[in-house]
Design a protein around this motif. Structure first.
Motif, PDB file in Angstrom:
ATOM      1  N   LEU A 205       7.484  -9.660  -5.302  1.00  0.00           N
ATOM      2  CA  LEU A 205       6.212 -10.066  -4.701  1.00  0.00           C
ATOM      3  C   LEU A 205       6.400 -11.215  -3.710  1.00  0.00           C
ATOM      4  N   ALA A 206       7.305 -12.123  -4.023  1.00  0.00           N
ATOM      5  CA  ALA A 206       7.515 -13.288  -3.160  1.00  0.00           C
ATOM      6  C   ALA A 206       8.031 -12.913  -1.780  1.00  0.00           C
ATOM      7  N   LYS A 207       8.600 -11.710  -1.658  1.00  0.00           N
ATOM      8  CA  LYS A 207       9.151 -11.268  -0.374  1.00  0.00           C
ATOM      9  C   LYS A 207       8.106 -10.569   0.493  1.00  0.00           C
ATOM     10  N   MET A 208       6.913 -10.331  -0.060  1.00  0.00           N
ATOM     11  CA  MET A 208       5.900  -9.536   0.632  1.00  0.00           C
ATOM     12  C   MET A 208       4.806 -10.468   1.145  1.00  0.00           C
ATOM     13  N   SER A 209       5.054 -11.065   2.289  1.00  0.00           N
ATOM     14  CA  SER A 209       4.229 -12.179   2.766  1.00  0.00           C
ATOM     15  C   SER A 209       2.815 -11.792   3.176  1.00  0.00           C
ATOM     16  N   LYS A 210       2.534 -10.506   3.379  1.00  0.00           N
ATOM     17  CA  LYS A 210       1.193 -10.075   3.778  1.00  0.00           C
ATOM     18  C   LYS A 210       0.290  -9.805   2.569  1.00  0.00           C
ATOM     19  N   LEU A 211       0.842  -9.844   1.379  1.00  0.00           N
ATOM     20  CA  LEU A 211       0.051  -9.529   0.183  1.00  0.00           C
ATOM     21  C   LEU A 211      -1.142 -10.464   0.050  1.00  0.00           C
TER      22      LEU A 211
END
Length: 331
Positions: A205-211
């Protein structure tokens, strides 16, 4: 006798609607809620069709003559009586929106990978057991709805869906998510509610900055991740962790209270409920109508539209690039 008369008028009404679409060279044909068991072959004569609505009928299959609808971009088959994914759909390579929800479809053929222009695919509540690896070929996908199925894992090829913004997988049997999920850099909404997850996939999740909205509630997560990991996900507007075993621990609740973006108890009990303002992040006009904060139930989807001048103009505009190939310059 009355039932026979009703069927006679209904069938003739269906044929009249189809004949009108053929004569008018319509871009849209709405045959939803007609209690149809078979699709009239007359539909294959509607060569200009861009949108075909067949939802809420009794169809058990989609006939092979449907492959003549070579311009079709929208097809809805939700709430029918399909017992398998109609293979002819995979020949409709211009499709952009496909809904087969609420049928009995346990598998999707590998030929789904031929739908390279597909932008929205709803396959909710069908009993789906697995997704083929070839789903990764559908690189135009922006919305993928797989709610209420029996998926135990996702193919690693899901990493190829670089344009995906909405992924709904709640009420499946997932015990983990593939590491490749972190490559979906455009993802805004991720719903993994009511699965069998044992941990928070914080590194992913930490790598998915648009979440913006993540639902991990009602899983089997017994241990909260570290404060540092929670901090790495602070860009997520709402992270729902309610209904997991660790939420019952007073120490954990005290730790989570410091993170305003994390829900760990029911909203009506939480004094600092997260408020949502869609204007805070960029979405286009169509997406502003979507419910980004809450996953849409299949039953709430409006699978049909009313034919109007505005829709016709939109449909014509879609065809302009195709028609331009036939324009000859005589200058």
């Amino acid at each position: 006798m009355m039932n026979a008369i009703y069927k006679f008028f209904r069938n003739n009404h269906i044929l009249a609607v189809c004949e009108n679409a053929v004569c008018q060279k319509s871009f849209t044909l709405n045959l939803s809620r007609f209690e149809m068991s078979d699709l009239p072959e007359l539909v294959s004569k509607c060569e200009n069709l861009l949108k075909l609505f067949l939802n809420h009928n009794h169809l058990q299959q989609l006939p092979t003559f449907a492959n003549k609808l070579i311009h079709l971009q929208v097809l809805t088959l939700d709430y029918n009586k399909l017992t398998e994914f109609p293979s002819v759909i995979c020949q409709l390579t211009t499709l952009k929106i496909l809904n087969v929800s609420c049928n009995e479809i346990t598998s999707v053929p590998k030929e789904i990978g031929q739908l390279v222009w597909l932008e929205t695919f709803w396959c909710n509540n069908t009993g789906l057991l697995q997704l083929p690896t070839e789903i990764g070929n559908c690189e135009s996908l922006e919305t993928l709805g797989l709610r209420g199925n029996k998926l135990q894992q996702l193919p690693d090829s899901i990493r190829c869906l670089k344009k995906l913004r909405w992924l709904t997988l709640d009420s499946n049997e997932l015990a983990s998510v593939p590491h490749g999920l972190k490559e979906l850099k455009q993802l805004v909404h991720l719903n993994l509610k009511n699965n069998r997850l044992l941990r928070i996939p914080s590194h992913t999740l930490a790598k998915m900055s648009k979440l913006q909205y993540v639902f991990l509630n009602d899983n089997r997560i017994e241990q909260i991740c570290s404060t540092q990991q929670l901090q790495s996900m602070k860009f997520i507007r709402m992270l729902n962790l309610c209904g997991n075993p660790f939420c019952e621990l007073a120490a954990v609740r005290g730790q989570l209270k410091e993170h305003e973006n994390i829900l760990y108890e029911l909203l009506e009990q939480k004094s600092t409920a997260v408020t949502v303002d869609l204007d805070d992040f960029e979405v286009d006009e169509e997406e502003e109508l979507s419910d980004w904060e809450n996953s849409i139930e299949t039953s709430d989807l409006d699978s049909t539209d009313d034919s109007s001048l505005e829709n016709d103009l939109e449909d014509i505009s879609i065809l302009i690039p195709e028609l331009s190939r036939y324009i000859t310059n005589f200058s």
